[in-house]
Scaffold this motif. Sequence first.
Motif, PDB file in Angstrom:
ATOM      1  N   TYR A 135     -24.179   0.776 -38.942  1.00  0.00           N
ATOM      2  CA  TYR A 135     -23.233   1.254 -39.949  1.00  0.00           C
ATOM      3  C   TYR A 135     -23.571   2.675 -40.407  1.00  0.00           C
ATOM      4  N   GLU A 136     -24.464   2.806 -41.372  1.00  0.00           N
ATOM      5  CA  GLU A 136     -24.732   4.124 -41.971  1.00  0.00           C
ATOM      6  C   GLU A 136     -25.702   4.955 -41.148  1.00  0.00           C
ATOM      7  N   ASN A 137     -26.721   4.317 -40.606  1.00  0.00           N
ATOM      8  CA  ASN A 137     -27.762   4.988 -39.827  1.00  0.00           C
ATOM      9  C   ASN A 137     -28.502   6.043 -40.652  1.00  0.00           C
ATOM     10  N   LYS A 138     -28.708   5.742 -41.925  1.00  0.00           N
ATOM     11  CA  LYS A 138     -29.486   6.617 -42.811  1.00  0.00           C
ATOM     12  C   LYS A 138     -30.400   5.751 -43.661  1.00  0.00           C
ATOM     13  N   ARG A 139     -31.521   6.327 -44.023  1.00  0.00           N
ATOM     14  CA  ARG A 139     -32.457   5.622 -44.909  1.00  0.00           C
ATOM     15  C   ARG A 139     -31.829   5.468 -46.293  1.00  0.00           C
ATOM     16  N   PRO A 140     -32.160   4.389 -46.994  1.00  0.00           N
ATOM     17  CA  PRO A 140     -31.691   4.254 -48.379  1.00  0.00           C
ATOM     18  C   PRO A 140     -32.202   5.410 -49.240  1.00  0.00           C
ATOM     19  N   SER A 141     -31.389   5.843 -50.173  1.00  0.00           N
ATOM     20  CA  SER A 141     -31.711   7.000 -51.014  1.00  0.00           C
ATOM     21  C   SER A 141     -33.001   6.822 -51.795  1.00  0.00           C
ATOM     22  N   PHE A 142     -33.295   5.598 -52.238  1.00  0.00           N
ATOM     23  CA  PHE A 142     -34.477   5.401 -53.068  1.00  0.00           C
ATOM     24  C   PHE A 142     -35.774   5.682 -52.321  1.00  0.00           C
ATOM     25  N   LEU A 143     -35.714   5.738 -50.991  1.00  0.00           N
ATOM     26  CA  LEU A 143     -36.918   6.075 -50.233  1.00  0.00           C
ATOM     27  C   LEU A 143     -37.287   7.549 -50.386  1.00  0.00           C
ATOM     28  N   THR A 144     -36.340   8.385 -50.855  1.00  0.00           N
ATOM     29  CA  THR A 144     -36.648   9.786 -51.117  1.00  0.00           C
ATOM     30  C   THR A 144     -36.982  10.014 -52.588  1.00  0.00           C
ATOM     31  N   ASP A 145     -36.416   9.185 -53.477  1.00  0.00           N
ATOM     32  CA  ASP A 145     -36.645   9.332 -54.923  1.00  0.00           C
ATOM     33  C   ASP A 145     -36.325   7.997 -55.581  1.00  0.00           C
ATOM     34  N   LEU A 146     -37.296   7.415 -56.255  1.00  0.00           N
ATOM     35  CA  LEU A 146     -37.104   6.105 -56.880  1.00  0.00           C
ATOM     36  C   LEU A 146     -36.014   6.100 -57.959  1.00  0.00           C
ATOM     37  N   THR A 147     -35.644   7.268 -58.465  1.00  0.00           N
ATOM     38  CA  THR A 147     -34.569   7.358 -59.449  1.00  0.00           C
ATOM     39  C   THR A 147     -33.277   6.768 -58.887  1.00  0.00           C
ATOM     40  N   TYR A 148     -33.115   6.811 -57.576  1.00  0.00           N
ATOM     41  CA  TYR A 148     -31.897   6.291 -56.965  1.00  0.00           C
ATOM     42  C   TYR A 148     -31.769   4.777 -57.111  1.00  0.00           C
ATOM     43  N   LEU A 149     -32.858   4.098 -57.458  1.00  0.00           N
ATOM     44  CA  LEU A 149     -32.730   2.678 -57.792  1.00  0.00           C
ATOM     45  C   LEU A 149     -31.901   2.501 -59.066  1.00  0.00           C
ATOM     46  N   LEU A 150     -31.960   3.484 -59.960  1.00  0.00           N
ATOM     47  CA  LEU A 150     -31.119   3.466 -61.160  1.00  0.00           C
ATOM     48  C   LEU A 150     -29.738   4.047 -60.889  1.00  0.00           C
ATOM     49  N   ILE A 151     -29.634   4.961 -59.958  1.00  0.00           N
ATOM     50  CA  ILE A 151     -28.360   5.620 -59.671  1.00  0.00           C
ATOM     51  C   ILE A 151     -27.400   4.667 -58.972  1.00  0.00           C
ATOM     52  N   GLY A 152     -27.891   3.798 -58.114  1.00  0.00           N
ATOM     53  CA  GLY A 152     -27.031   2.881 -57.365  1.00  0.00           C
ATOM     54  C   GLY A 152     -26.056   2.094 -58.241  1.00  0.00           C
ATOM     55  N   PRO A 153     -26.528   1.407 -59.285  1.00  0.00           N
ATOM     56  CA  PRO A 153     -25.582   0.662 -60.131  1.00  0.00           C
ATOM     57  C   PRO A 153     -24.551   1.563 -60.817  1.00  0.00           C
ATOM     58  N   ALA A 154     -24.963   2.734 -61.267  1.00  0.00           N
ATOM     59  CA  ALA A 154     -24.015   3.662 -61.907  1.00  0.00           C
ATOM     60  C   ALA A 154     -23.026   4.206 -60.885  1.00  0.00           C
ATOM     61  N   TRP A 155     -23.466   4.417 -59.658  1.00  0.00           N
ATOM     62  CA  TRP A 155     -22.585   4.883 -58.586  1.00  0.00           C
ATOM     63  C   TRP A 155     -21.502   3.853 -58.298  1.00  0.00           C
ATOM     64  N   VAL A 156     -21.901   2.579 -58.250  1.00  0.00           N
ATOM     65  CA  VAL A 156     -20.917   1.505 -58.045  1.00  0.00           C
ATOM     66  C   VAL A 156     -19.925   1.485 -59.212  1.00  0.00           C
ATOM     67  N   LEU A 157     -20.424   1.600 -60.435  1.00  0.00           N
ATOM     68  CA  LEU A 157     -19.541   1.627 -61.607  1.00  0.00           C
ATOM     69  C   LEU A 157     -18.624   2.843 -61.568  1.00  0.00           C
ATOM     70  N   SER A 158     -19.142   3.995 -61.125  1.00  0.00           N
ATOM     71  CA  SER A 158     -18.310   5.198 -61.052  1.00  0.00           C
ATOM     72  C   SER A 158     -17.181   5.034 -60.041  1.00  0.00           C
ATOM     73  N   LYS A 159     -17.434   4.267 -58.972  1.00  0.00           N
ATOM     74  CA  LYS A 159     -16.367   3.981 -58.002  1.00  0.00           C
ATOM     75  C   LYS A 159     -15.256   3.176 -58.672  1.00  0.00           C
ATOM     76  N   LEU A 160     -15.639   2.218 -59.497  1.00  0.00           N
ATOM     77  CA  LEU A 160     -14.646   1.442 -60.246  1.00  0.00           C
ATOM     78  C   LEU A 160     -13.884   2.345 -61.207  1.00  0.00           C
ATOM     79  N   TYR A 161     -14.613   3.191 -61.921  1.00  0.00           N
ATOM     80  CA  TYR A 161     -13.967   4.115 -62.857  1.00  0.00           C
ATOM     81  C   TYR A 161     -12.932   4.997 -62.152  1.00  0.00           C
ATOM     82  N   ARG A 162     -13.314   5.553 -60.987  1.00  0.00           N
ATOM     83  CA  ARG A 162     -12.382   6.405 -60.255  1.00  0.00           C
ATOM     84  C   ARG A 162     -11.147   5.609 -59.811  1.00  0.00           C
ATOM     85  N   LYS A 163     -11.377   4.374 -59.411  1.00  0.00           N
ATOM     86  CA  LYS A 163     -10.273   3.528 -58.939  1.00  0.00           C
ATOM     87  C   LYS A 163      -9.253   3.262 -60.063  1.00  0.00           C
TER      88      LYS A 163
END
Length: 168
Positions: A135-163
């Motif tokens: 599918y993506e063929n990329k490493r998960p973002s949190f492997l570069t910065d642990l902050t992305y473990l917090l960003i993931g849920p907000a990113w999903v919510l932002s997708k809902l907001y945009r929708k």
Amino acid sequence: MNTAAESSQHATQRPIDRWFAHYSADHRNQTNQRIHVICVPAILWSVIALLWCIPTPASWMNDGFWAGVAMLATVLFYYRASRLLGLGMLAMYVLMGLLTKWIHDTYGTSTLLWLAVGVFVVAWIGQFIGHSARYENKRPSFLTDLTYLLIGPAWVLSKLYRKIGLRY
């Protein structure tokens, strides 16, 4: 090479916008995005449930105290990044907390613990399938910065907001 306009735009973006841009760059495949919309909230709930299971001294704390502390700390992080995202995450935490309390009170700590572990493992398997070469063929973002473990849920919510047409 960045143009002056791109550099200026990058400098005026809020940190949350830069985090979302980077996170989105690692999540371009539609199947991976769908997987994340399901698995990220599942992982978030499982972490809340696992924290709920940590024992507390009965004399001065209630069940779920550690989950409450973590939810409060992260809501403050989200609220600082965007008021609307912070309020949305607060609403999600209230719903997840009520579900967790109900499972805990109805079935007990042991059942909640094993359910949370199961959801956590299955959801992470889903995440890594989404990031696999199929599918993506990329490493998960949190492997570069642990902050992305917090960003993931907000990113999903932002997708809902945009929708639904909300600006965060």
